[in-house]
Design a protein around this motif. Structure first.
Motif, PDB file in Angstrom:
ATOM      1  N   MET B   1       0.919  -1.261  -0.007  1.00 13.53           N
ATOM      2  CA  MET B   1      -0.002  -0.133  -0.141  1.00 13.53           C
ATOM      3  C   MET B   1       0.948   1.191   0.155  1.00 13.53           C
ATOM      4  O   MET B   1       1.862   1.417   0.818  1.00 13.53           O
ATOM      5  CB  MET B   1      -0.816   0.116   1.074  1.00 13.53           C
ATOM      6  N   THR B   2       0.512   2.153  -0.893  1.00 15.58           N
ATOM      7  CA  THR B   2       1.514   3.298  -0.945  1.00 15.58           C
ATOM      8  C   THR B   2       1.107   4.298   0.442  1.00 15.58           C
ATOM      9  O   THR B   2      -0.162   4.164   0.901  1.00 15.58           O
ATOM     10  CB  THR B   2       1.059   4.229  -2.331  1.00 15.58           C
ATOM     11  N   GLU B   3       2.127   4.916   0.635  1.00 15.83           N
ATOM     12  CA  GLU B   3       1.884   5.661   1.992  1.00 15.83           C
ATOM     13  C   GLU B   3       1.749   7.186   1.343  1.00 15.83           C
ATOM     14  O   GLU B   3       2.530   7.705   0.425  1.00 15.83           O
ATOM     15  CB  GLU B   3       3.478   5.683   2.481  1.00 15.83           C
ATOM     16  N   ASN B   4       0.719   8.101   1.742  1.00 16.05           N
ATOM     17  CA  ASN B   4       0.776   9.252   1.408  1.00 16.05           C
ATOM     18  C   ASN B   4       1.263  10.545   2.274  1.00 16.05           C
ATOM     19  O   ASN B   4       1.262  10.207   3.465  1.00 16.05           O
ATOM     20  CB  ASN B   4      -0.747   9.600   1.174  1.00 16.05           C
ATOM     21  N   TYR B   5       1.904  11.243   1.779  1.00 18.34           N
ATOM     22  CA  TYR B   5       2.591  12.342   2.459  1.00 18.34           C
ATOM     23  C   TYR B   5       1.994  13.802   2.157  1.00 18.34           C
ATOM     24  O   TYR B   5       1.787  13.950   1.041  1.00 18.34           O
ATOM     25  CB  TYR B   5       4.061  12.467   2.363  1.00 18.34           C
ATOM     26  N   THR B   6       1.544  14.540   3.266  1.00 20.82           N
ATOM     27  CA  THR B   6       1.039  15.570   2.910  1.00 20.82           C
ATOM     28  C   THR B   6       2.268  17.016   2.454  1.00 20.82           C
ATOM     29  O   THR B   6       3.334  16.436   2.695  1.00 20.82           O
ATOM     30  CB  THR B   6       0.340  16.449   4.103  1.00 20.82           C
ATOM     31  N   ALA B   7       1.606  17.893   2.105  1.00 22.85           N
ATOM     32  CA  ALA B   7       2.665  18.963   1.303  1.00 22.85           C
ATOM     33  C   ALA B   7       3.529  19.654   2.539  1.00 22.85           C
ATOM     34  O   ALA B   7       4.283  20.269   2.343  1.00 22.85           O
ATOM     35  CB  ALA B   7       1.891  20.175   0.697  1.00 22.85           C
ATOM     36  N   LEU B   8       2.885  19.250   3.935  1.00 18.69           N
ATOM     37  CA  LEU B   8       3.485  19.880   5.042  1.00 18.69           C
ATOM     38  C   LEU B   8       4.677  18.874   5.722  1.00 18.69           C
ATOM     39  O   LEU B   8       5.083  19.100   6.799  1.00 18.69           O
ATOM     40  CB  LEU B   8       2.541  20.425   5.901  1.00 18.69           C
ATOM     41  N   TYR B   9       4.631  17.639   5.027  1.00 24.54           N
ATOM     42  CA  TYR B   9       5.530  16.739   5.695  1.00 24.54           C
ATOM     43  C   TYR B   9       6.968  17.209   6.167  1.00 24.54           C
ATOM     44  O   TYR B   9       7.457  17.041   7.504  1.00 24.54           O
ATOM     45  CB  TYR B   9       5.770  15.421   4.764  1.00 24.54           C
ATOM     46  N   GLU B  10       7.442  18.194   5.344  1.00 30.24           N
ATOM     47  CA  GLU B  10       8.747  18.628   5.847  1.00 30.24           C
ATOM     48  C   GLU B  10       8.843  19.537   7.099  1.00 30.24           C
ATOM     49  O   GLU B  10       9.757  19.516   7.839  1.00 30.24           O
ATOM     50  CB  GLU B  10       9.392  19.607   4.540  1.00 30.24           C
ATOM     51  N   GLN B  11       7.706  20.324   6.999  1.00 25.53           N
ATOM     52  CA  GLN B  11       7.440  21.201   8.086  1.00 25.53           C
ATOM     53  C   GLN B  11       7.324  20.354   9.582  1.00 25.53           C
ATOM     54  O   GLN B  11       7.863  20.963  10.370  1.00 25.53           O
ATOM     55  CB  GLN B  11       6.250  22.082   7.910  1.00 25.53           C
ATOM     56  N   HIS B  12       6.364  19.231   9.230  1.00 28.69           N
ATOM     57  CA  HIS B  12       6.547  18.496  10.555  1.00 28.69           C
ATOM     58  C   HIS B  12       7.820  17.951  11.082  1.00 28.69           C
ATOM     59  O   HIS B  12       8.123  17.836  12.299  1.00 28.69           O
ATOM     60  CB  HIS B  12       5.592  17.406  10.284  1.00 28.69           C
ATOM     61  N   LYS B  13       8.490  17.600  10.017  1.00 29.66           N
ATOM     62  CA  LYS B  13       9.851  16.622  10.294  1.00 29.66           C
ATOM     63  C   LYS B  13      10.869  17.813  11.005  1.00 29.66           C
ATOM     64  O   LYS B  13      11.274  17.441  12.017  1.00 29.66           O
ATOM     65  CB  LYS B  13      10.607  16.198   8.919  1.00 29.66           C
ATOM     66  N   LYS B  14      10.715  18.989  10.494  1.00 33.35           N
ATOM     67  CA  LYS B  14      11.759  20.004  11.250  1.00 33.35           C
ATOM     68  C   LYS B  14      11.170  20.245  12.603  1.00 33.35           C
ATOM     69  O   LYS B  14      11.971  20.760  13.396  1.00 33.35           O
ATOM     70  CB  LYS B  14      11.507  21.336  10.130  1.00 33.35           C
ATOM     71  N   ALA B  15       9.811  20.186  12.665  1.00 34.43           N
ATOM     72  CA  ALA B  15       9.365  20.516  14.148  1.00 34.43           C
ATOM     73  C   ALA B  15       9.462  19.361  14.997  1.00 34.43           C
ATOM     74  O   ALA B  15       9.019  19.419  16.225  1.00 34.43           O
ATOM     75  CB  ALA B  15       8.021  21.095  13.977  1.00 34.43           C
ATOM     76  N   GLY B  16      10.358  18.304  14.592  1.00 29.93           N
ATOM     77  CA  GLY B  16      10.402  17.238  15.315  1.00 29.93           C
ATOM     78  C   GLY B  16       9.156  16.146  15.785  1.00 29.93           C
ATOM     79  O   GLY B  16       9.116  15.633  16.646  1.00 29.93           O
ATOM     80  N   ALA B  17       8.320  16.052  14.740  1.00 29.41           N
ATOM     81  CA  ALA B  17       7.037  15.298  14.890  1.00 29.41           C
ATOM     82  C   ALA B  17       7.424  13.857  15.150  1.00 29.41           C
ATOM     83  O   ALA B  17       8.029  13.284  14.136  1.00 29.41           O
ATOM     84  CB  ALA B  17       5.908  15.586  13.627  1.00 29.41           C
ATOM     85  N   SER B  18       6.636  13.049  15.814  1.00 32.15           N
ATOM     86  CA  SER B  18       6.651  11.788  15.513  1.00 32.15           C
ATOM     87  C   SER B  18       5.637  11.377  14.662  1.00 32.15           C
ATOM     88  O   SER B  18       4.303  12.024  14.849  1.00 32.15           O
ATOM     89  CB  SER B  18       6.732  10.999  16.791  1.00 32.15           C
ATOM     90  N   PHE B  19       5.509  10.450  13.545  1.00 31.90           N
ATOM     91  CA  PHE B  19       4.539  10.233  12.732  1.00 31.90           C
ATOM     92  C   PHE B  19       3.518   8.952  12.923  1.00 31.90           C
ATOM     93  O   PHE B  19       4.153   7.960  13.878  1.00 31.90           O
ATOM     94  CB  PHE B  19       5.118  10.332  11.438  1.00 31.90           C
ATOM     95  N   THR B  20       2.498   8.791  12.463  1.00 31.01           N
ATOM     96  CA  THR B  20       1.611   7.912  12.574  1.00 31.01           C
ATOM     97  C   THR B  20       0.990   7.555  11.173  1.00 31.01           C
ATOM     98  O   THR B  20       0.759   8.624  10.426  1.00 31.01           O
ATOM     99  CB  THR B  20       0.717   7.833  13.705  1.00 31.01           C
TER     100      THR B  20
END
Lengths: 127, 382
Positions: B1-20
């Motif tokens: 199954m393909t994983e979708n990323y939002t246009a804000l993925y880099e912003q979240h990564k930069k902000a130290g987000a943990s993903f689900t």
């Protein structure tokens, strides 16, 4: 703060064990575990006098999102528990290797434990 | 199954987000502490990436009549500039999704325009279902989910923060925007004013806004909002806090409280179903029968709020007990950060659904006392 601290031993279930020159060892859960759990809101510890067995459950840790079993990393008798974390479970998040310790055990037998390097490597990180 | 990323993925990564993973999307679960994100939304403001939600345009001369047929509510009665919460049901009354539908100003030729917003994981199914149901109507169904981002600013400071990005001559468009209404408004992003669709809606129980923005402009809008929120307590907030906020507000989550196996009456969403509308709609016959049978009122189970009397929280799928017998099941539950006690939504036998009824939740083998309470658990003071 580093997620893994040198000089501690670690279980596969994300507990740390702090040796004490042959005396009772302090036990807590690692920053790897607290990160994954999220904010901890409740902790159920074994009682003083209980015998815990390495690899078996001895309590529960509840975060906003989930409930996880607490596994004993060693076998022995519980000699002290941290009343502060029962009243203020957020200590486990803020200071998992310090004020967030959970209980102390007079060890009769160690479980399978890892060094800090081994535990860090097993969790995709470095010391 | 393909994983979708939002246009804000880099912003979240930069902000130290943990993903689900949520509905096939990699979404920020939390940035630092989900509890502090929760409290920020209640007391100040939080910024959410909701780009995983779907956006489906329904336009054409028959748009209103078509939505009356395809959805359970009476969308033709929605005034221009307003929104309505609705359901798309199966012929048997099962819920395919819950949706918010906006009616926007008609095109120059008078053609009606609606924007239908389904949940992330359901968006492709809803778009396909709408297209299929549109066969006999003069409408166009256009799924723009992949190109559209959705950013929410939620919390008591949301309006103040947003206004700093809106040209002064358009402030009244924002300040006079009512709950469940939407308007196109100018928002300044990097010195340029973009016309964007702004809705006063949310899923937190607080005042707040949701902004629809093309993917290409989403990162700059996100940064601009974060900057505008400095000094107003705005922090980025992840799905963990979104879930605890909506649960306190007593709002259902598709997949937890709502499903194809359930029905609107059991879920307490009877008022969303317009059996009175003259036209036929998908599920009408089955829903009329369910209602006549007393589903959710005299028969079956009903969705209720439960308040924990101890410290332990019930979780999704935990059994609900009365005198040791299973009388229901928890659909969502956790300790309420705002209220300080465990809360849960659960389906229970209707005869045990009255507020004040004492029930237990089976917490991994141990019965923990709860009490039925009326919803929502939390309501903001205006």
């Amino acid at each position: 703060m580093s997620k893994v601290i040198a000089d501690l031993l670690y279980s596969a279930e994300h507990e740390w064990v702090a040796g004490n020159g042959g005396g009772p060892v302090a036990i807590g859960i690692t920053a790897v575990a607290t990160d994954a759990l999220g904010d901890i809101v409740y902790v159920d510890l074994p009682e003083v006098g209980d015998t815990v067995t390495a690899g078996e459950t001895c309590g529960e840790v509840e975060s906003t999102k989930s409930v996880s079993d607490l596994y004993a990393p060693v076998t022995g008798e519980v000699v002290e528990t941290n009343a502060d974390v029962v009243d203020s479970p957020e200590l486990i998040n803020s200071d998992p290797y310090g004020n967030g310790w959970l209980f102390k055990v007079a060890v009769t037998e160690e479980g399978p434990l890892m060094s800090a390097e081994e535990y860090a490597a097993a969790n995709g990180g470095e010391l | 199954m393909t994983e979708n990323y939002t246009a804000l993925y880099e912003q979240h990564k930069k902000a130290g987000a943990s993903f689900t993973d949520f509905g096939g999307w990699q979404m920020p679960l939390k940035y630092s502490s989900e509890l502090s994100e929760h409290h920020s939304v209640r007391k100040a403001a939080g910024l959410f990436d909701l780009s995983h939600m779907g956006e489906v345009w329904v336009t054409g001369p028959d748009a209103a009549a078509f939505l009356d047929y395809a959805l359970a509510g009476k969308l033709s009665a929605v005034a221009v500039g307003k929104a309505k919460y609705s359901l798309i049901c199966q012929p048997d009354g099962g819920i395919i999704d819950d949706l918010i539908t906006y009616r926007l100003p008609a095109a120059a030729d008078g053609t009606a325009k609606y924007l239908v917003v389904p949940n992330a994981g359901n968006a492709p199914v809803v778009a396909a279902e709408l297209t299929e149901r549109a066969a006999n109507f003069n409408v166009t169904v256009d799924d723009v989910s992949a190109e559209t981002s959705l950013i929410a600013v939620q919390g008591p400071n949301a309006e103040t923060i947003l206004l700093t990005l809106v040209p002064a001559d358009q402030h009244s468009l924002v300040t006079e925007l009512k709950y469940y209404a939407a308007v196109e408004v100018g928002i300044t992003v990097n010195g340029a004013v973009k016309q964007l669709l702004l809705a006063r809606t949310g899923y937190t129980g607080e005042d707040g806004f949701e902004i629809y923005v093309p993917n290409v402009d989403a990162p700059e809008l996100w940064e601009a909002l974060l900057e505008a929120g400095e000094g107003h307590g705005l922090i980025p907030a992840g799905l963990a806090s979104r879930d605890s906020l909506r649960l306190e507000a007593g709002m259902p989550l598709y997949g937890n409280e709502l499903s194809r196996e359930g029905n609107p009456y059991a879920a307490g969403l009877g008022p969303v179903v317009s059996l009175a509308k003259e036209s036929d709609f998908v599920g009408k016959t089955a829903l009329a029968e369910l209602k006549a049978d007393g589903a959710g009122s005299t028969t079956g189970r009903k969705l209720v709020g439960l308040k924990g009397l101890g410290r332990r929280a019930g979780r999704s799928h935990y059994p609900v007990l009365k005198d040791g017998n299973v009388v229901g099941e928890v659909t969502s539950g956790q300790p309420s950060p705002t209220l300080g006690y465990p809360i849960a939504l659960a389906y229970v036998d209707v005869e045990l659904s009255e507020p004040g009824t004492a029930l237990d939740i089976d917490l991994r083998g141990k019965a923990e006392p709860f009490e039925v309470v009326s919803l929502p658990f939390y309501k903001r003071s205006k």
